[in-house]
Motif scaffolding. Structure first.
Motif, PDB file in Angstrom:
ATOM      1  N   SER A   8      89.616  25.602 -92.418  1.00  0.00           N
ATOM      2  CA  SER A   8      88.231  26.407 -92.634  1.00  0.00           C
ATOM      3  C   SER A   8      87.585  26.086 -93.542  1.00  0.00           C
ATOM      4  CB  SER A   8      89.395  27.598 -93.355  1.00  0.00           C
ATOM      5  OG  SER A   8      89.589  27.578 -94.831  1.00  0.00           O
ATOM      6  N   ALA A   9      86.159  26.886 -93.159  1.00  0.00           N
ATOM      7  CA  ALA A   9      84.861  26.815 -93.985  1.00  0.00           C
ATOM      8  C   ALA A   9      85.336  26.503 -95.051  1.00  0.00           C
ATOM      9  CB  ALA A   9      83.846  26.768 -92.844  1.00  0.00           C
ATOM     10  N   VAL A  10      85.833  27.628 -95.628  1.00  0.00           N
ATOM     11  CA  VAL A  10      86.019  28.421 -97.055  1.00  0.00           C
ATOM     12  C   VAL A  10      86.538  27.369 -97.407  1.00  0.00           C
ATOM     13  CG1 VAL A  10      86.905  29.703 -98.631  1.00  0.00           C
ATOM     14  CG2 VAL A  10      85.704  30.385 -96.187  1.00  0.00           C
ATOM     15  N   ALA A  11      87.581  26.417 -97.294  1.00  0.00           N
ATOM     16  CA  ALA A  11      88.623  25.411 -97.488  1.00  0.00           C
ATOM     17  C   ALA A  11      87.337  24.180 -98.231  1.00  0.00           C
ATOM     18  CB  ALA A  11      89.303  25.225 -97.090  1.00  0.00           C
ATOM     19  N   ILE A  12      86.295  24.616 -97.249  1.00  0.00           N
ATOM     20  CA  ILE A  12      85.621  22.496 -97.662  1.00  0.00           C
ATOM     21  C   ILE A  12      84.473  22.667 -98.520  1.00  0.00           C
ATOM     22  CG2 ILE A  12      83.732  21.592 -96.870  1.00  0.00           C
ATOM     23  CD1 ILE A  12      84.805  21.423 -93.848  1.00  0.00           C
ATOM     24  N   VAL A  13      84.195  24.840 -98.183  1.00  0.00           N
ATOM     25  CA  VAL A  13      83.371  25.170 -99.959  1.00  0.00           C
ATOM     26  C   VAL A  13      84.621  25.148-101.373  1.00  0.00           C
ATOM     27  CG1 VAL A  13      82.614  26.503-101.077  1.00  0.00           C
ATOM     28  CG2 VAL A  13      81.957  26.619 -98.558  1.00  0.00           C
ATOM     29  N   ALA A  14      85.172  24.626-101.099  1.00  0.00           N
ATOM     30  CA  ALA A  14      86.058  24.721-102.439  1.00  0.00           C
ATOM     31  C   ALA A  14      86.388  23.214-102.763  1.00  0.00           C
ATOM     32  CB  ALA A  14      87.921  25.661-102.716  1.00  0.00           C
ATOM     33  N   ILE A  15      86.493  21.838-101.470  1.00  0.00           N
ATOM     34  CA  ILE A  15      87.240  20.933-101.734  1.00  0.00           C
ATOM     35  C   ILE A  15      85.397  20.590-102.417  1.00  0.00           C
ATOM     36  CG2 ILE A  15      86.704  18.591-100.786  1.00  0.00           C
ATOM     37  CD1 ILE A  15      89.006  20.396 -98.507  1.00  0.00           C
ATOM     38  N   GLN A  16      83.653  21.066-102.057  1.00  0.00           N
ATOM     39  CA  GLN A  16      82.827  20.173-102.304  1.00  0.00           C
ATOM     40  C   GLN A  16      82.201  20.739-104.220  1.00  0.00           C
ATOM     41  OE1 GLN A  16      81.609  18.972 -99.870  1.00  0.00           O
ATOM     42  NE2 GLN A  16      78.836  19.570 -99.892  1.00  0.00           N
ATOM     43  N   MET A  17      83.942  20.930-104.526  1.00  0.00           N
ATOM     44  CA  MET A  17      83.388  21.289-106.210  1.00  0.00           C
ATOM     45  C   MET A  17      83.597  19.911-107.077  1.00  0.00           C
ATOM     46  SD  MET A  17      82.344  23.891-107.481  1.00  0.00           S
ATOM     47  CE  MET A  17      82.960  24.103-108.612  1.00  0.00           C
ATOM     48  N   LEU A  18      84.622  18.714-105.870  1.00  0.00           N
ATOM     49  CA  LEU A  18      85.071  17.358-106.388  1.00  0.00           C
ATOM     50  C   LEU A  18      83.506  16.316-106.253  1.00  0.00           C
ATOM     51  CD1 LEU A  18      88.248  16.828-104.102  1.00  0.00           C
ATOM     52  CD2 LEU A  18      87.890  17.280-106.193  1.00  0.00           C
ATOM     53  N   HIS A  19      82.347  17.180-105.756  1.00  0.00           N
ATOM     54  CA  HIS A  19      81.618  15.910-105.944  1.00  0.00           C
ATOM     55  C   HIS A  19      81.408  16.329-107.304  1.00  0.00           C
ATOM     56  CE1 HIS A  19      77.267  15.188-104.475  1.00  0.00           C
ATOM     57  NE2 HIS A  19      77.161  15.770-105.646  1.00  0.00           N
ATOM     58  N   SER A  20      81.793  16.468-108.117  1.00  0.00           N
ATOM     59  CA  SER A  20      81.546  16.431-109.966  1.00  0.00           C
ATOM     60  C   SER A  20      82.172  14.881-109.601  1.00  0.00           C
ATOM     61  CB  SER A  20      82.572  17.602-110.895  1.00  0.00           C
ATOM     62  OG  SER A  20      82.727  17.744-110.450  1.00  0.00           O
ATOM     63  N   LEU A  21      82.757  14.892-109.411  1.00  0.00           N
ATOM     64  CA  LEU A  21      83.956  14.028-109.779  1.00  0.00           C
ATOM     65  C   LEU A  21      83.980  12.928-109.218  1.00  0.00           C
ATOM     66  CD1 LEU A  21      87.567  15.857-110.757  1.00  0.00           C
ATOM     67  CD2 LEU A  21      85.592  15.504-112.868  1.00  0.00           C
ATOM     68  N   SER A  22      83.511  12.985-108.687  1.00  0.00           N
ATOM     69  CA  SER A  22      82.893  12.085-106.817  1.00  0.00           C
ATOM     70  C   SER A  22      81.549  11.604-107.168  1.00  0.00           C
ATOM     71  CB  SER A  22      83.199  11.929-105.683  1.00  0.00           C
ATOM     72  OG  SER A  22      82.420  13.517-105.250  1.00  0.00           O
ATOM     73  N   PHE A  23      80.565  12.118-107.420  1.00  0.00           N
ATOM     74  CA  PHE A  23      79.581  12.045-107.113  1.00  0.00           C
ATOM     75  C   PHE A  23      78.775  11.198-108.723  1.00  0.00           C
ATOM     76  CE2 PHE A  23      74.684  12.345-107.117  1.00  0.00           C
ATOM     77  CZ  PHE A  23      74.128  11.699-106.769  1.00  0.00           C
ATOM     78  N   GLY A  24      78.810  12.530-109.470  1.00  0.00           N
ATOM     79  CA  GLY A  24      78.973  12.855-110.842  1.00  0.00           C
ATOM     80  C   GLY A  24      78.976  11.428-111.680  1.00  0.00           C
ATOM     81  N   VAL A  25      80.425  11.087-111.410  1.00  0.00           N
ATOM     82  CA  VAL A  25      80.152  10.203-111.700  1.00  0.00           C
ATOM     83  C   VAL A  25      80.489   8.687-111.465  1.00  0.00           C
ATOM     84  CG1 VAL A  25      83.150   9.052-112.851  1.00  0.00           C
ATOM     85  CG2 VAL A  25      82.556  11.386-112.532  1.00  0.00           C
ATOM     86  N   PHE A  26      79.915   8.483-110.892  1.00  0.00           N
ATOM     87  CA  PHE A  26      80.080   7.248-109.593  1.00  0.00           C
ATOM     88  C   PHE A  26      77.973   7.239-110.246  1.00  0.00           C
ATOM     89  CE2 PHE A  26      77.339   4.661-106.297  1.00  0.00           C
ATOM     90  CZ  PHE A  26      78.136   3.954-106.743  1.00  0.00           C
ATOM     91  N   TYR A  27      77.264   8.006-109.888  1.00  0.00           N
ATOM     92  CA  TYR A  27      75.569   8.098-109.842  1.00  0.00           C
ATOM     93  C   TYR A  27      75.579   7.635-111.774  1.00  0.00           C
ATOM     94  CZ  TYR A  27      70.967   8.973-110.450  1.00  0.00           C
ATOM     95  OH  TYR A  27      69.486   8.744-110.539  1.00  0.00           O
ATOM     96  N   VAL A  28      76.027   8.378-112.543  1.00  0.00           N
ATOM     97  CA  VAL A  28      75.735   7.844-114.006  1.00  0.00           C
ATOM     98  C   VAL A  28      76.034   6.202-113.419  1.00  0.00           C
ATOM     99  CG1 VAL A  28      76.367   7.968-116.377  1.00  0.00           C
ATOM    100  CG2 VAL A  28      75.668  10.488-114.473  1.00  0.00           C
ATOM    101  N   THR A  29      77.405   6.206-113.800  1.00  0.00           N
ATOM    102  CA  THR A  29      78.468   4.654-114.198  1.00  0.00           C
ATOM    103  C   THR A  29      77.486   3.595-113.431  1.00  0.00           C
ATOM    104  OG1 THR A  29      80.519   6.030-114.692  1.00  0.00           O
ATOM    105  CG2 THR A  29      80.542   3.650-114.924  1.00  0.00           C
ATOM    106  N   ALA A  30      76.937   3.886-111.939  1.00  0.00           N
ATOM    107  CA  ALA A  30      77.364   3.041-111.251  1.00  0.00           C
ATOM    108  C   ALA A  30      75.073   2.154-112.232  1.00  0.00           C
ATOM    109  CB  ALA A  30      76.702   3.016-109.702  1.00  0.00           C
ATOM    110  N   ILE A  31      74.562   3.517-112.347  1.00  0.00           N
ATOM    111  CA  ILE A  31      73.326   2.756-112.956  1.00  0.00           C
ATOM    112  C   ILE A  31      73.162   2.508-114.358  1.00  0.00           C
ATOM    113  CG2 ILE A  31      71.263   4.169-114.168  1.00  0.00           C
ATOM    114  CD1 ILE A  31      71.004   3.731-110.662  1.00  0.00           C
ATOM    115  N   ARG A  32      74.415   2.856-115.239  1.00  0.00           N
ATOM    116  CA  ARG A  32      75.173   2.183-116.290  1.00  0.00           C
ATOM    117  C   ARG A  32      75.621   0.767-116.235  1.00  0.00           C
ATOM    118  NH1 ARG A  32      79.535   4.233-118.988  1.00  0.00           N
ATOM    119  NH2 ARG A  32      80.291   2.405-120.296  1.00  0.00           N
ATOM    120  N   MET A  33      75.952   0.138-115.298  1.00  0.00           N
ATOM    121  CA  MET A  33      76.624  -0.830-115.082  1.00  0.00           C
ATOM    122  C   MET A  33      75.390  -1.824-114.498  1.00  0.00           C
ATOM    123  SD  MET A  33      80.059  -1.986-112.824  1.00  0.00           S
ATOM    124  CE  MET A  33      80.656  -3.648-113.335  1.00  0.00           C
ATOM    125  N   LEU A  34      74.358  -1.104-113.561  1.00  0.00           N
ATOM    126  CA  LEU A  34      73.210  -2.004-112.978  1.00  0.00           C
ATOM    127  C   LEU A  34      72.917  -2.759-114.075  1.00  0.00           C
ATOM    128  CD1 LEU A  34      71.932  -0.066-110.044  1.00  0.00           C
ATOM    129  CD2 LEU A  34      72.982  -2.770-110.350  1.00  0.00           C
TER     130      LEU A  34
END
Length: 410
Positions: free
Chosen positions: A291-317
């Protein structure tokens, strides 16, 4: 010398511009694919249109940066870019043929992509002049993305996705108006130091990092290109699509703040392993969601995926790249994370989605994310996290290097 208080209004105007310009990012990443689908284009055709963006950005970012350097202005270049966007969207609104859309969107991307690194450059310099953190300006981009994701969704649910370009023109025009109130400055955009590429590529640690980033980038760009198509396939309205983008954008704000403050207390590689796993879990869940509603809820994982990766990748560079090659290394990183991976994921992803279906499409994305996870983990467990001689202080603000890697928040 401290800047005069009379100049302080510059920051509010920059915040307003950053807030507004991310509305165009919402449209390009989330609603353009639905607009294409409304024209009757297939998934593979939509994938090709998506892949054109990263390919054009390779040239456009460099050329407009050179122009900005040559003529010693960012504001005037920004005005040209926004006017170009408005004109091209006007043409695009009247285009229905795939070949015509390919031509017009190619030119559009030439004006669209350079706006973000140049606007970030203005914001970084202004923030430094007033002894402010760049995050105090950049966070308005995340807020703006969340705001426009909802508002655009509701607007298009009333007027229809066929008016996507009209909404795009309105937001770009608002950004153009705000630009008139921004103080101009000479562009200090770093040029790619071609002589430094070989020095960077001799670092095996960095090559390993780029390989993992490329694999993860393919997965992320696959999701970026086809999340809206997936929601559309599940019967989602424009309002639901807006809520999905709102959820992801809002979720990243606290993670950015927390990692900017406390992230350096944790080694980079474990954080990158965690972020890759979070991406893999996210794509798995989207693949099996019914369902589309389920995907909206799954989008909250953006914080733990992209959020963590983005800041950490720049720091590692900042740890891996010597100071004298920083601009070159960041340019290479942008190519790996956004341009090259986006080009491949758009063409490959469109074929996979069309031939094998949504579930297998997201399982493929999950596999690329897991491959990146294994790459980061193997470097951590078998090589061991270690400090490199060229590393800079861990406190380097991650957000201050953002212009080198503008990405979708999706």
């Amino acid at each position: 010398m401290k800047p005069s208080s009379s100049a302080r209004p510059e920051l509010p105007w920059l915040r307003a511009f950053t807030f507004t310009i991310f509305g165009t990012s919402v449209l390009v990443s989330s609603y353009f694919p639905k607009f294409y689908a409304g024209l009757g284009f297939s998934s593979s055709q939509i994938g090709i249109l998506y892949a054109l963006g990263p390919m054009i950005s390779l040239v456009a970012n460099l050329l407009w940066s050179i122009a900005s350097d040559k003529y010693r202005t960012i504001k005037k270049i920004m005005l040209i870019l926004l006017i170009g966007e408005i004109i091209l969207c006007t043409v695009l609104s009247a285009s229905t043929s795939f070949s015509v859309v390919v031509l017009v969107i190619t030119i559009f991307y030439f004006f669209y992509y350079p706006v973000f690194p140049l606007s970030d450059t203005i914001a970084i310099n202004a923030a430094q002049r007033y002894n402010k953190s760049f995050i105090t300006v950049r966070i308005f981009g995340s807020i703006g993305y969340a705001f426009f994701a909802l508002v655009i969704g509701y607007v298009l649910s009333f007027v229809g996705s066929s008016h996507t370009m009209t909404v795009m023109i309105a937001i770009a025009a608002a950004a153009l108006l705000i630009t008139l109130f921004i103080k101009d400055q000479a562009s200090p955009v770093a040029k790619m130091d071609l002589s430094g590429i070989w020095g960077i590529l001799k670092q095996k640690e960095l090559l390993w990092f780029f390989g993992c980033v490329f694999s993860l980038g393919i997965a992320v760009r696959m999701n970026d290109a086809f999340l809206t198509v997936t929601l559309n396939e599940l019967g989602a309205s424009e309002k639901i699509i807006g809520w999905s983008q709102f959820a992801s954008s809002v979720s990243e704000i606290p993670i950015f703040l927390l990692l900017s403050l406390y992230g350096e207390k944790i080694k980079e590689l474990p954080l990158l392993v965690f972020a890759s796993l979070a991406f893999a879990a996210r794509f798995l869940l989207v693949g099996i969601a019914d369902s589309a509603v389920a995907i909206v809820a799954i989008q909250m994982l953006h914080s733990l995926s992209f959020g963590v990766f983005y800041v950490t990748a720049i720091r590692m560079l900042t740890r891996l790249i010597p100071d004298e090659y920083r601009a070159t290394g960041m340019a290479l990183y942008t190519i790996v994370w956004s341009s090259a991976s986006g080009l491949l994921s758009g063409t490959l992803g469109g074929v996979v989605f069309e031939e094998f279906g949504r579930q297998n499409f997201y399982f493929t994305a999950m596999s690329f994310a897991m491959l990146a996870c294994l790459g980061f983990a193997s470097r951590y467990f078998f090589r061991g996290p270690r400090m490199l001689p060229n590393q800079v202080p861990a406190g380097t603000a991650a957000t201050e290097t953002k212009p080198a890697m503008e990405e979708s928040a999706g």
